[in-house]
Design an enzyme around this catalytic site. Structure first.
Site, PDB file in Angstrom:
ATOM      1  N   ASP A 172       0.747  -1.263   0.000  1.00  0.00           N
ATOM      2  CA  ASP A 172       0.000   0.000   0.000  1.00  0.00           C
ATOM      3  C   ASP A 172       0.784   1.326   0.000  1.00  0.00           C
ATOM      4  O   ASP A 172       0.239   2.339  -0.347  1.00  0.00           O
ATOM      5  CB  ASP A 172      -1.155   0.001   1.012  1.00  0.00           C
ATOM      6  CG  ASP A 172      -0.795   0.318   2.451  1.00  0.00           C
ATOM      7  OD1 ASP A 172      -1.626   0.047   3.302  1.00  0.00           O
ATOM      8  OD2 ASP A 172       0.285   0.818   2.729  1.00  0.00           O
ATOM      9  N   CYS A 216     -27.644  -5.672   1.528  1.00  0.00           N
ATOM     10  CA  CYS A 216     -27.085  -5.293   2.837  1.00  0.00           C
ATOM     11  C   CYS A 216     -26.588  -3.840   2.808  1.00  0.00           C
ATOM     12  O   CYS A 216     -26.080  -3.371   1.792  1.00  0.00           O
ATOM     13  CB  CYS A 216     -25.930  -6.228   3.183  1.00  0.00           C
ATOM     14  SG  CYS A 216     -25.057  -5.785   4.697  1.00  0.00           S
ATOM     15  N   CYS A 266     -21.586   3.250  10.412  1.00  0.00           N
ATOM     16  CA  CYS A 266     -20.457   4.190  10.441  1.00  0.00           C
ATOM     17  C   CYS A 266     -20.771   5.363  11.371  1.00  0.00           C
ATOM     18  O   CYS A 266     -21.737   6.096  11.156  1.00  0.00           O
ATOM     19  CB  CYS A 266     -20.148   4.694   9.042  1.00  0.00           C
ATOM     20  SG  CYS A 266     -18.862   5.961   9.078  1.00  0.00           S
ATOM     21  N   CYS A 311     -13.793   9.942   7.948  1.00  0.00           N
ATOM     22  CA  CYS A 311     -13.540   8.584   8.452  1.00  0.00           C
ATOM     23  C   CYS A 311     -12.617   8.647   9.680  1.00  0.00           C
ATOM     24  O   CYS A 311     -11.622   9.370   9.696  1.00  0.00           O
ATOM     25  CB  CYS A 311     -12.908   7.758   7.346  1.00  0.00           C
ATOM     26  SG  CYS A 311     -12.418   6.119   7.888  1.00  0.00           S
ATOM     27  N   CYS A 371     -10.396   2.527  13.136  1.00  0.00           N
ATOM     28  CA  CYS A 371     -11.795   2.169  13.417  1.00  0.00           C
ATOM     29  C   CYS A 371     -12.100   0.874  12.666  1.00  0.00           C
ATOM     30  O   CYS A 371     -11.706   0.714  11.519  1.00  0.00           O
ATOM     31  CB  CYS A 371     -12.690   3.304  12.924  1.00  0.00           C
ATOM     32  SG  CYS A 371     -14.453   2.937  12.893  1.00  0.00           S
ATOM     33  N   CYS A 392     -17.103  -0.548  10.448  1.00  0.00           N
ATOM     34  CA  CYS A 392     -17.744  -1.042   9.222  1.00  0.00           C
ATOM     35  C   CYS A 392     -17.280  -2.466   8.895  1.00  0.00           C
ATOM     36  O   CYS A 392     -17.915  -3.172   8.117  1.00  0.00           O
ATOM     37  CB  CYS A 392     -17.509  -0.089   8.050  1.00  0.00           C
ATOM     38  SG  CYS A 392     -15.797   0.302   7.749  1.00  0.00           S
ATOM     39  N   CYS A 438     -19.995  -6.310   9.254  1.00  0.00           N
ATOM     40  CA  CYS A 438     -20.191  -6.977   7.954  1.00  0.00           C
ATOM     41  C   CYS A 438     -20.612  -8.434   8.166  1.00  0.00           C
ATOM     42  O   CYS A 438     -19.958  -9.171   8.906  1.00  0.00           O
ATOM     43  CB  CYS A 438     -18.898  -6.911   7.143  1.00  0.00           C
ATOM     44  SG  CYS A 438     -19.071  -7.653   5.509  1.00  0.00           S
TER      45      CYS A 438
END
Ligand code: SF4
Ligand code: SF4
Length: 340
Positions: A128, A185, A192, A208, A235, A238, A242
């Site tokens: 990344d 969904c 959030c 965020c 965080c 989310c 799921c």
């Protein structure tokens, strides 16, 4: 360059990835990323906030050929990092509980790429920090789909994957792309805390909590501080909600696990009193090193402002006398919240 050994095929690459401890491995072509236009628009709209490194070189981030001319294939490999949250006040995103994943992934990817370079082909390894868009590539390599939360979701491991890539000039058989299974969904959007998922598949990074507590270097906007709750670093909200979490398993990579002493201690007050030398020692191998002591203390003050009690006031009053204005300002805010 002359080939020293026979080039590995897709099957051999995947078998080697398993041997190296990767939980997933998929292969795609080195065509440009499908979401290139969307990404350009997203950064042009300023939704990357202060993450200017993301907006830099959009062509390099979306076209593998600009990174490795002659690239034919991309290998995407990932590690599951799920683990239970340690007990105690203040939550840290699970990926940051143990050692920094960049080193761990890069080490394993380099070992995987060795089989390719030994065969005389070129390769480039990324985790990344590199200039390529990872999640759309992982989706194309069949690993999982980019869900409405914009996180990569694996049908068995859920959203708990850290991935890296190898670009290579070697021609490899590509996997079929993964299909989106979000269906009707929308749990991540409703869960959030800051409304950062503004619509399915759209994230306004500036709202965020991962951005606010990690990427943002300065003061956290006051109106967003209460929404951060008890999240000290990043965080997982989310991801936690799921439904594809149902098969999540604890990571096999011991270096991702929280040190045993993390459980049960009063993390928040400990952190607020950490000296610069202790900070460097304790977080030497941790992703948390990135926010520096000032960023971490800023976040701890926000959390104490949200969940702290009168017992936290002496530590906060000490923090309000820190040399660092960023820490002082957030400590004063927390004191006002507790007293108020
Ligand atoms: S990480 Fe947290 S704040 Fe960011 S989008 Fe997910 S739930 Fe929202
Ligand atoms: S919570 Fe639901 S909508 Fe969000 S990523 Fe998971 S499956 Fe998709």
């Amino acid at each position: 360059m002359n080939a020293l050994v026979a080039a590995p095929d897709s099957v051999a690459i995947k078998a080697r990835a398993r041997e190296l401890g990767f939980d997933v491995c998929g292969i795609t072509s080195a065509d440009p990323a499908r979401h290139a236009d969307f990404f350009r628009q997203w950064s042009a709209d300023g939704k990357a906030g202060e993450m200017q490194w993301l907006a830099r070189n959009p062509d390099r981030r979306t076209d593998p050929q600009a990174v490795l001319p002659g690239a034919r294939s991309i290998i995407v490999a990932g590690l599951n990092y799920w683990q239970p949250q340690p007990e105690g006040r203040g939550r840290v995103a699970r990926y940051a509980l143990g050692d920094d994943y960049h080193h761990i992934l890069l080490e394993k990817l380099a070992a995987l790429a060795a089989a390719i370079t030994e065969a005389g082909e070129q390769s480039k390894v990324y985790v990344d920090t590199g200039p390529i868009l990872e999640k759309p590539l992982a989706e194309r390599a069949g690993i999982g789909w980019q869900g409405k939360s914009t996180m990569l979701i694996h049908p068995k491991l859920g959203p708990w994957l850290l991935i890296g890539e190898i670009l290579t000039t070697l021609e490899l058989e590509a996997d079929p792309p993964a299909r989106d299974h979000c269906g009707s969904c929308s749990r991540c959007i409703s869960a959030c805390p800051t409304g950062a998922i503004t619509a399915p598949y759209q994230l306004d990074a500036r709202r965020c909590i991962a951005y606010l507590t990690i990427e943002l270097k300065g003061s956290i906007p006051e109106e967003l501080r209460p929404l951060i709750g008890d999240r000290v670093y990043g965080c997982d909200e989310c991801l936690d909600v799921c439904p594809w979490n149902r098969f999540a398993q604890t990571t096999r990579e011991a270096r991702f696990l929280a040190p045993p002493e993390e459980s049960g201690r009063d993390r928040l007050r400990d952190l607020l009193e950490i000296t610069p030398a202790e900070f460097k020692r304790r977080f030497a191998n941790s992703p948390i090193l990135r926010v520096k002591r000032r960023g971490l203390l800023r976040n701890v003050c926000v959390v104490l402002g949200n969940i702290g009690t009168a017992e936290d006031l002496p530590a906060l009053e000490k923090a309000a006398r820190e040399e660092e204005p960023l820490v002082r300002e957030h400590a004063e805010w927390a004191i006002r919240r507790i007293k108020g």
